[in-house]
Design an enzyme around this catalytic site. Structure first.
Site, PDB file in Angstrom:
ATOM      1  N   SER A  44       0.803  -1.219   0.000  1.00 15.84           N
ATOM      2  CA  SER A  44       0.000   0.000   0.000  1.00 15.84           C
ATOM      3  C   SER A  44       0.837   1.271   0.000  1.00 15.84           C
ATOM      4  CB  SER A  44      -0.928   0.004   1.215  1.00 15.84           C
ATOM      5  OG  SER A  44      -0.205  -0.220   2.418  1.00 15.84           O
ATOM      6  N   HIS A 251      -0.742   5.657   6.812  1.00 12.03           N
ATOM      7  CA  HIS A 251      -0.223   5.647   5.447  1.00 12.03           C
ATOM      8  C   HIS A 251       0.112   7.087   5.024  1.00 12.03           C
ATOM      9  CE1 HIS A 251      -2.052   1.617   5.301  1.00 12.03           C
ATOM     10  NE2 HIS A 251      -1.210   1.387   4.308  1.00 12.03           N
TER      11      HIS A 251
END
Length: 269
Positions: A44, A251
């Site tokens: 990711s 993230h």
């Protein structure tokens, strides 16, 4: 006519000197980028989760136009660009489903991988929801896995990449520190837990860098790129806990992709 020939000679001489001083020079670098066949692999952090602007065709892989591979390709116009990185990917997922575009003509590959194998998502979940002791125990277990098991898994995926793309320059990119210690966060995790999580990221980066070097790959460290932009800083480039979209927690934001991952990769590429 004579003056034109003299001017042309002078320009050629200047260009030759410039190229000798820079190693390859801007002209050569631009030519190499334009002729490159680039494949972006990984998890990711490479697909761009957390940065938004996802390609609907990528489904649950959540590949973003704001992820560093897409940004690099847009800036350098490679001869071909294949983006197979996928949210949630582990080393086995890369070898099973991401290597299709690789070939002997591939000359540039990027990859982030290993965080999901080490269970960093589970670590962060436990650190947010439970006690400091539970958090530190999960961090210790993740570090033990990184030391004992992850090196073999990385060897497998790196060997598979080299086998399918024998001529490629492979850039393995690491993970950032999540937290600014002593920063602006007044609640949530203790600084002890935050420091332990950052230490685990360092361990993961260290092991990954060693395995990358042993395969002849370049390792690109993003820790410096995120310095002063961690969670608890005044200008974070990482998402903290996103309760309405939990998968984007921890993230990089679009700024983290463009401000840290992109320049780090560009220098290494």
């Amino acid at each position: 006519m004579k003056l034109s020939r003299i001017a042309a000679y002078a320009w050629a001489l200047v260009l030759a000197v410039a190229l000798s001083l820079t190693g390859a020079g801007v002209v050569a670098a631009a030519t190499q980028a334009a002729g490159s066949h680039y494949v972006a692999l990984g998890d990711s952090y490479s697909s761009g989760v957390g940065s938004g602007s996802y390609d609907s065709a990528s489904g649950s892989c959540k590949r973003s136009t704001k992820a560093y591979p897409a940004l690099w390709a847009a800036a350098h116009s490679p001869a071909s660009f294949n983006f197979t990185a996928c949210s949630g990917a582990r080393t086995g997922d890369v070898t099973a489903s991401q290597l299709g575009p690789l070939s002997s003509t591939t000359d540039l590959v990027s990859i982030t991988i290993g965080g999901n194998d080490a269970g960093f998502s589970d670590v962060m979940t436990n650190c947010v929801l439970y006690s400091e002791s539970t958090c530190l125990g999960k961090v210790a277990a993740a570090r033990a896995y990184v030391d004992s098991t992850l090196p073999g898994l990385l060897d497998s995926v790196y060997s598979a990449i080299r086998s399918k793309a024998p001529n490629a320059h492979v850039v393995v990119i690491g993970y950032p520190h999540f937290y600014r210690i002593g920063g602006s966060c007044w609640g949530g995790l203790s600084d002890t837990s935050r420091s332990a999580i950052n230490g685990a990221a360092d361990e993961l980066n260290s092991v990954t860098a060693k395995r990358a070097a042993d395969h002849g790959f370049s390792f690109a460290d993003v820790v410096a790129g995120f310095t002063n932009h961690e969670i608890c800083s005044s200008s974070p480039w990482l998402n903290s806990v996103e309760w309405t979209n939990i998968g984007e927690s921890y993230h990089p934001t679009a700024s983290g992709q463009s401000g840290a991952y992109l320049p780090t990769f560009t220098r290494a590429a």
